[in-house]
Design an enzyme around this catalytic site. Structure first.
Site, mmCIF file in Angstrom:
data_model
loop_
_atom_site.group_PDB
_atom_site.id
_atom_site.type_symbol
_atom_site.label_atom_id
_atom_site.label_comp_id
_atom_site.label_asym_id
_atom_site.label_seq_id
_atom_site.Cartn_x
_atom_site.Cartn_y
_atom_site.Cartn_z
ATOM 1 N N TYR A 94 -4.332 1.585 -4.990
ATOM 2 C CA TYR A 94 -4.663 0.294 -4.401
ATOM 3 C C TYR A 94 -5.911 -0.274 -4.701
ATOM 4 O O TYR A 94 -5.937 -1.521 -5.448
ATOM 5 C CB TYR A 94 -4.582 0.215 -2.745
ATOM 6 C CG TYR A 94 -4.696 -1.148 -1.972
ATOM 7 C CD1 TYR A 94 -3.329 -1.977 -2.081
ATOM 8 C CD2 TYR A 94 -5.827 -1.708 -1.680
ATOM 9 C CE1 TYR A 94 -3.451 -2.953 -1.498
ATOM 10 C CE2 TYR A 94 -6.016 -2.758 -0.846
ATOM 11 C CZ TYR A 94 -4.871 -3.636 -0.991
ATOM 12 O OH TYR A 94 -4.822 -4.723 -0.179
ATOM 13 N N PRO A 105 -9.714 -10.564 0.239
ATOM 14 C CA PRO A 105 -10.153 -10.774 1.537
ATOM 15 C C PRO A 105 -10.498 -9.469 2.264
ATOM 16 O O PRO A 105 -10.374 -8.264 1.587
ATOM 17 C CB PRO A 105 -8.479 -10.642 2.209
ATOM 18 C CG PRO A 105 -7.792 -11.023 0.782
ATOM 19 C CD PRO A 105 -8.416 -10.588 -0.253
ATOM 20 N N THR A 137 0.893 -1.379 0.025
ATOM 21 C CA THR A 137 0.152 0.224 0.140
ATOM 22 C C THR A 137 0.859 1.066 0.207
ATOM 23 O O THR A 137 1.870 1.200 0.787
ATOM 24 C CB THR A 137 -1.044 0.097 1.326
ATOM 25 O OG1 THR A 137 -0.047 -0.135 2.344
ATOM 26 C CG2 THR A 137 -2.086 -1.063 1.226
ATOM 27 N N ASP A 174 -0.713 4.784 0.574
ATOM 28 C CA ASP A 174 -2.016 5.418 0.551
ATOM 29 C C ASP A 174 -1.773 7.054 0.870
ATOM 30 O O ASP A 174 -0.896 7.517 0.944
ATOM 31 C CB ASP A 174 -2.850 5.075 1.998
ATOM 32 C CG ASP A 174 -3.066 3.500 1.987
ATOM 33 O OD1 ASP A 174 -2.884 2.773 0.978
ATOM 34 O OD2 ASP A 174 -3.731 3.164 2.708
ATOM 35 N N GLN A 193 -11.937 2.567 -1.540
ATOM 36 C CA GLN A 193 -11.636 2.911 -0.273
ATOM 37 C C GLN A 193 -11.053 4.414 -0.208
ATOM 38 O O GLN A 193 -10.008 4.770 -1.314
ATOM 39 C CB GLN A 193 -10.660 1.949 0.544
ATOM 40 C CG GLN A 193 -10.215 2.420 1.819
ATOM 41 C CD GLN A 193 -11.351 2.301 2.883
ATOM 42 O OE1 GLN A 193 -11.972 3.531 2.998
ATOM 43 N NE2 GLN A 193 -11.472 1.152 3.383
HETATM 44 P P1 NDP Z 1 2.135 -7.909 4.453
HETATM 45 O O1 NDP Z 1 2.675 -6.624 4.426
HETATM 46 O O2 NDP Z 1 2.088 -8.609 5.753
HETATM 47 O O3 NDP Z 1 3.201 -8.757 3.737
HETATM 48 C C1 NDP Z 1 3.388 -8.573 2.176
HETATM 49 C C2 NDP Z 1 4.255 -9.538 1.572
HETATM 50 O O4 NDP Z 1 4.416 -9.232 0.356
HETATM 51 C C3 NDP Z 1 5.669 -9.702 2.274
HETATM 52 O O5 NDP Z 1 6.188 -11.154 2.186
HETATM 53 C C4 NDP Z 1 6.568 -8.886 1.143
HETATM 54 O O6 NDP Z 1 7.884 -9.303 1.206
HETATM 55 C C5 NDP Z 1 5.977 -9.195 -0.077
HETATM 56 N N1 NDP Z 1 6.130 -8.304 -1.123
HETATM 57 C C6 NDP Z 1 5.725 -6.802 -1.073
HETATM 58 N N2 NDP Z 1 6.260 -6.293 -2.228
HETATM 59 C C7 NDP Z 1 6.798 -7.282 -3.161
HETATM 60 C C8 NDP Z 1 7.443 -7.245 -4.240
HETATM 61 N N3 NDP Z 1 7.480 -6.119 -4.986
HETATM 62 N N4 NDP Z 1 7.792 -8.395 -4.533
HETATM 63 C C9 NDP Z 1 7.754 -9.576 -3.923
HETATM 64 N N5 NDP Z 1 7.087 -9.716 -2.857
HETATM 65 C C10 NDP Z 1 6.712 -8.474 -2.255
HETATM 66 O O7 NDP Z 1 0.975 -8.271 3.543
HETATM 67 P P2 NDP Z 1 -0.361 -8.945 3.984
HETATM 68 O O8 NDP Z 1 0.056 -10.381 4.454
HETATM 69 O O9 NDP Z 1 -1.393 -8.229 4.853
HETATM 70 O O10 NDP Z 1 -1.045 -8.892 2.573
HETATM 71 C C11 NDP Z 1 -1.134 -9.888 1.587
HETATM 72 C C12 NDP Z 1 -1.785 -9.625 0.634
HETATM 73 O O11 NDP Z 1 -3.159 -9.639 0.862
HETATM 74 C C13 NDP Z 1 -1.688 -8.293 -0.219
HETATM 75 O O12 NDP Z 1 -1.920 -8.699 -1.627
HETATM 76 C C14 NDP Z 1 -2.561 -7.465 0.129
HETATM 77 O O13 NDP Z 1 -2.958 -6.178 -0.544
HETATM 78 C C15 NDP Z 1 -3.836 -8.527 0.376
HETATM 79 N N6 NDP Z 1 -4.928 -8.087 1.231
HETATM 80 C C16 NDP Z 1 -4.703 -7.736 2.755
HETATM 81 C C17 NDP Z 1 -5.413 -7.445 3.598
HETATM 82 C C18 NDP Z 1 -5.136 -7.364 4.926
HETATM 83 O O14 NDP Z 1 -6.103 -6.889 5.644
HETATM 84 N N7 NDP Z 1 -3.922 -7.580 5.474
HETATM 85 C C19 NDP Z 1 -6.795 -7.211 2.851
HETATM 86 C C20 NDP Z 1 -7.232 -7.340 1.561
HETATM 87 C C21 NDP Z 1 -6.014 -7.835 0.838
HETATM 88 P P3 NDP Z 1 9.012 -8.534 2.215
HETATM 89 O O15 NDP Z 1 8.632 -9.287 3.662
HETATM 90 O O16 NDP Z 1 10.248 -8.838 1.595
HETATM 91 O O17 NDP Z 1 8.613 -6.957 2.478
#
Ligand code: NDP
Length: 240
Positions: free
Chosen positions: A147, A177, A86, A88, A141
């Site tokens: 996003y 989600p 994100t 934002d 949102q």
């Molecule tokens: P987190 O921020 O907890 O984790 C994100 C993960 O994505 C990390 O492993 C991060 O790696 C990886 N990542 C980020 N950018 C890249 C990139 N450019 N290339 C490879 N890996 C990348 O996210 P969430 O677990 O909360 O979310 C997971 C998914 O679910 C996302 O797509 C999010 O948009 C979606 N989502 C989440 C919601 C929520 O409430 N949490 C709600 C709706 C959707 P690193 O650890 O190296 O940074």
């Protein structure tokens, strides 16, 4: 031979729960991540699942990353496009870079990963692609034009690619989600989060495992007739 699966952003949050769920189904899992080496190393130490670092927004890095995984683990039959970020801000305050980065990673990542695996899946007559969208891609949102656009795009991408894969045994589905208890949501200010939770009929945030359960269903061998669908897992917050 066990099926090989790649979970992007698979080392923490929702992705970690997905990596574990697919492993528990008997798959050999590769968990991709972007740059947080400490979290990735701790994840591998905890789970025994190997982590692979590349940026899913980088087309060539995805081609190279998938080639590396296939050389080490075998043909990739399952991809979960979970990596997301994100940046934002209201439109008035959002920079072009904030717009571009979110589209590049969240939506571009799905294209890049699908390009890297689709031909192989087609030749083997089997594939499972699950894209993690969002309630905010369905409902919009405030402060998230980047996003919401990327996530809404993921839902369109899913329906289009599902039509291309169906005849070849490749299913393409999305999960939308609601608000899940991860680092991403922990970044939301407390008073804003309270207002969000008050609007969730279930009265609580979701857990990462509750998303992983949906992914596991869609990735099963016997889920071959489910394609082009979006599964909303949001505690009743948005019924789409
Ligand atoms: P987190 O921020 O907890 O984790 C994100 C993960 O994505 C990390 O492993 C991060 O790696 C990886 N990542 C980020 N950018 C890249 C990139 N450019 N290339 C490879 N890996 C990348 O996210 P969430 O677990 O909360 O979310 C997971 C998914 O679910 C996302 O797509 C999010 O948009 C979606 N989502 C989440 C919601 C929520 O409430 N949490 C709600 C709706 C959707 P690193 O650890 O190296 O940074």
């Amino acid at each position: 031979m066990a099926r090989a699966a790649i979970v992007t952003g698979g080392t923490r949050g929702i992705g970690e729960a997905i990596s574990l769920a697919l492993r528990d189904m008997g798959m050999t899992v590769a968990a991709n991540y972007a740059g947080n080496d400490d979290k990735a190393a701790a994840f591998t130490a905890r789970t025994g699942i190997k982590a692979y670092k590349w940026d899913v927004g980088d087309h060539q890095a995805c081609l190279d990353g998938v080639a590396r995984v296939e050389a080490e683990l075998g043909p990739v039959d399952v991809v979960v496009n979970n990596a997301g970020i994100t940046r934002d801000g209201t439109l008035m305050k959002m920079s072009y870079d904030q717009w571009d980065e979110v589209i590049r990673v969240n939506l571009g990542g799905c294209f890049n990963m699908a390009k890297a695996v689709f031909a192989g899946m087609k030749s083997r007559g089997f594939g499972r692609i699950v894209n993690i969208g969002s309630i905010n891609g369905q409902a919009g949102q405030y402060g998230q034009v980047n996003y919401a656009s990327a996530k809404s795009g993921i839902h369109g991408f899913t329906k289009a690619l599902a039509q291309e894969g169906a005849r070849f045994g490749i299913t393409v589905n999305a999960i939308a989600p609601g608000y899940i208890d991860t680092d991403m949501v922990a970044a939301v200010p407390g008073e804003v989060l309270e207002k969000i939770v008050a609007k969730i009929p279930a009265g609580r945030l979701g857990q990462a495992q509750e998303i992983a359960r949906g992914v596991a269903f869609l990735c099963a061998d016997d889920a071959g007739f489910v394609t082009g669908s979006t599964l909303s897992i949001n505690g009743g917050q948005h019924m789409y």
